[in-house]
Write a protein that holds these residues in place. Structure first.
Motif, PDB file in Angstrom:
ATOM      1  N   THR A  23       3.146  -2.602  63.978  1.00 36.08           N
ATOM      2  CA  THR A  23       2.632  -3.010  65.286  1.00 36.08           C
ATOM      3  C   THR A  23       2.043  -1.828  66.044  1.00 36.08           C
ATOM      4  OG1 THR A  23       4.840  -2.719  66.262  1.00 36.08           O
ATOM      5  CG2 THR A  23       4.255  -4.932  65.486  1.00 36.08           C
ATOM      6  N   ARG A  24       2.019  -0.668  65.418  1.00 40.59           N
ATOM      7  CA  ARG A  24       1.397   0.506  66.019  1.00 40.59           C
ATOM      8  C   ARG A  24       0.521   1.201  64.978  1.00 40.59           C
ATOM      9  NH1 ARG A  24       3.356   2.377  70.880  1.00 40.59           N
ATOM     10  NH2 ARG A  24       5.238   1.364  71.677  1.00 40.59           N
ATOM     11  N   ASN A 109      -6.637  -1.641  76.902  1.00 38.22           N
ATOM     12  CA  ASN A 109      -6.003  -2.841  77.443  1.00 38.22           C
ATOM     13  C   ASN A 109      -5.450  -3.725  76.336  1.00 38.22           C
ATOM     14  OD1 ASN A 109      -5.440  -4.708  79.713  1.00 38.22           O
ATOM     15  ND2 ASN A 109      -6.909  -6.020  78.656  1.00 38.22           N
ATOM     16  N   CYS A 110      -6.197  -3.833  75.235  1.00 34.73           N
ATOM     17  CA  CYS A 110      -5.733  -4.653  74.111  1.00 34.73           C
ATOM     18  C   CYS A 110      -4.431  -4.112  73.541  1.00 34.73           C
ATOM     19  CB  CYS A 110      -6.796  -4.704  73.021  1.00 34.73           C
ATOM     20  SG  CYS A 110      -8.124  -5.903  73.338  1.00 34.73           S
ATOM     21  N   ARG A 111      -4.334  -2.803  73.434  1.00 37.83           N
ATOM     22  CA  ARG A 111      -3.093  -2.201  72.930  1.00 37.83           C
ATOM     23  C   ARG A 111      -1.920  -2.537  73.857  1.00 37.83           C
ATOM     24  NH1 ARG A 111      -4.972   3.918  71.049  1.00 37.83           N
ATOM     25  NH2 ARG A 111      -5.546   3.366  68.900  1.00 37.83           N
ATOM     26  N   LYS A 112      -2.212  -2.652  75.119  1.00 38.87           N
ATOM     27  CA  LYS A 112      -1.162  -2.885  76.112  1.00 38.87           C
ATOM     28  C   LYS A 112      -0.716  -4.337  76.156  1.00 38.87           C
ATOM     29  CE  LYS A 112      -0.237  -2.263  81.067  1.00 38.87           C
ATOM     30  NZ  LYS A 112      -0.815  -1.793  82.362  1.00 38.87           N
ATOM     31  N   VAL A 113      -1.659  -5.284  76.072  1.00 33.16           N
ATOM     32  CA  VAL A 113      -1.317  -6.680  76.360  1.00 33.16           C
ATOM     33  C   VAL A 113      -1.387  -7.621  75.169  1.00 33.16           C
ATOM     34  CG1 VAL A 113      -2.159  -6.359  78.728  1.00 33.16           C
ATOM     35  CG2 VAL A 113      -3.686  -7.372  77.012  1.00 33.16           C
ATOM     36  N   PHE A 117      -3.835  -7.930  68.679  1.00 37.53           N
ATOM     37  CA  PHE A 117      -4.675  -6.759  68.498  1.00 37.53           C
ATOM     38  C   PHE A 117      -3.887  -5.616  67.872  1.00 37.53           C
ATOM     39  CE2 PHE A 117      -6.281  -2.626  69.755  1.00 37.53           C
ATOM     40  CZ  PHE A 117      -7.615  -2.708  69.366  1.00 37.53           C
ATOM     41  N   ARG A 118      -2.670  -5.400  68.348  1.00 37.06           N
ATOM     42  CA  ARG A 118      -1.856  -4.307  67.809  1.00 37.06           C
ATOM     43  C   ARG A 118      -1.601  -4.503  66.320  1.00 37.06           C
ATOM     44  NH1 ARG A 118       0.750  -4.939  72.930  1.00 37.06           N
ATOM     45  NH2 ARG A 118       2.412  -6.214  71.988  1.00 37.06           N
ATOM     46  N   MET A 119      -1.376  -5.748  65.914  1.00 35.99           N
ATOM     47  CA  MET A 119      -1.164  -6.017  64.491  1.00 35.99           C
ATOM     48  C   MET A 119      -2.444  -5.799  63.689  1.00 35.99           C
ATOM     49  SD  MET A 119       1.417  -9.290  64.250  1.00 35.99           S
ATOM     50  CE  MET A 119       1.436  -9.139  62.461  1.00 35.99           C
TER      51      MET A 119
END
Length: 217
Positions: A23-24, A109-113, A117-119
């Motif tokens: 996830t990161r 913003n995508c990384r945050k919310v 996107f993180r996946m």
């Protein structure tokens, strides 16, 4: 390129879906660095990859890679030409733009919310080792075919047209790229233009035909 050499290169960077999920992006990169096979090659030049402490560096001895820019505009050594980076085959810009979070605030913003996107950003099935300079030059350019000669990076057969914003990968990398797009399409619903879809289908068919021919020899 002789068929047996083509088949060998195809096997070296062939696409295999990996079940590992992260996830990161940073965690995915650490995992890939740790588990990178000793015979791995850089995706766009086929260079051997060596370990230098905790970093990965390209070995241009046999692949013939020559930096397009040995020095930066400020006169410093182009460090990105001396290191291996993890290239998103489907650029984060491309899959990010298809999400509302990007429209509301870009990648940060995508990384945050956005968990999706993180996946997507950390999915190792869409990551490949690339020489940093070429990773930078590729940017978020689409893949395509170019008429120009492949002489920007020594004997490395990748081509980049900055005006058209198009990159043409070498033959042996095309199936890996097409498979990554197919994977992202199936797994995350990535939208691909008809033009790109036709190109990737052709690359997969060409790789299959070449592999079949090599088995007949």
């Amino acid at each position: 390129m002789p068929h047996f050499i083509f088949a060998l290169l195809l096997c070296v960077i062939s696409f295999t879906i990996n079940a590992e999920q992260f996830t990161r992006f940073s965690s995915a990169k650490k995992h890939l660095i740790k588990t990178l096979p000793t015979d791995a090659k850089s995706i766009y030049c086929g260079c051997d990859i060596k370990r230098k402490g905790k970093k990965l560096v390209p070995d241009a001895t046999h692949c013939g890679y020559v930096p397009r820019n040995t020095f930066t505009r400020s006169g410093n050594v182009n460090q990105r030409a001396l290191r291996i980076e993890w290239e998103h085959i489907v650029p984060a810009w491309e899959f990010g733009h298809q999400l509302q979070c990007w429209q509301d605030g870009g990648r940060k913003n995508c990384r945050k919310v956005s968990a999706k996107f993180r996946m997507m950003e950390a999915d190792i099935n869409n990551l490949a080792p690339a020489i940093g300079e070429i990773n930078a030059d590729r940017s978020n350019y689409r893949f395509g075919m170019l008429a120009q000669n492949a002489n920007q990076y020594g004997r490395c057969e990748v081509k980049v047209n900055f005006k058209q914003r198009v990159i043409e990968p070498p033959v042996y990398a095309r199936k890996r790229i097409a498979d990554a797009y197919a994977y992202m399409q199936k797994t995350y619903g990535l939208k691909i233009s008809n033009q790109q879809q036709k190109l990737f289908n052709a690359w997969q068919q060409q790789a299959y035909a070449a592999n079949t021919d090599s088995k007949k020899l």
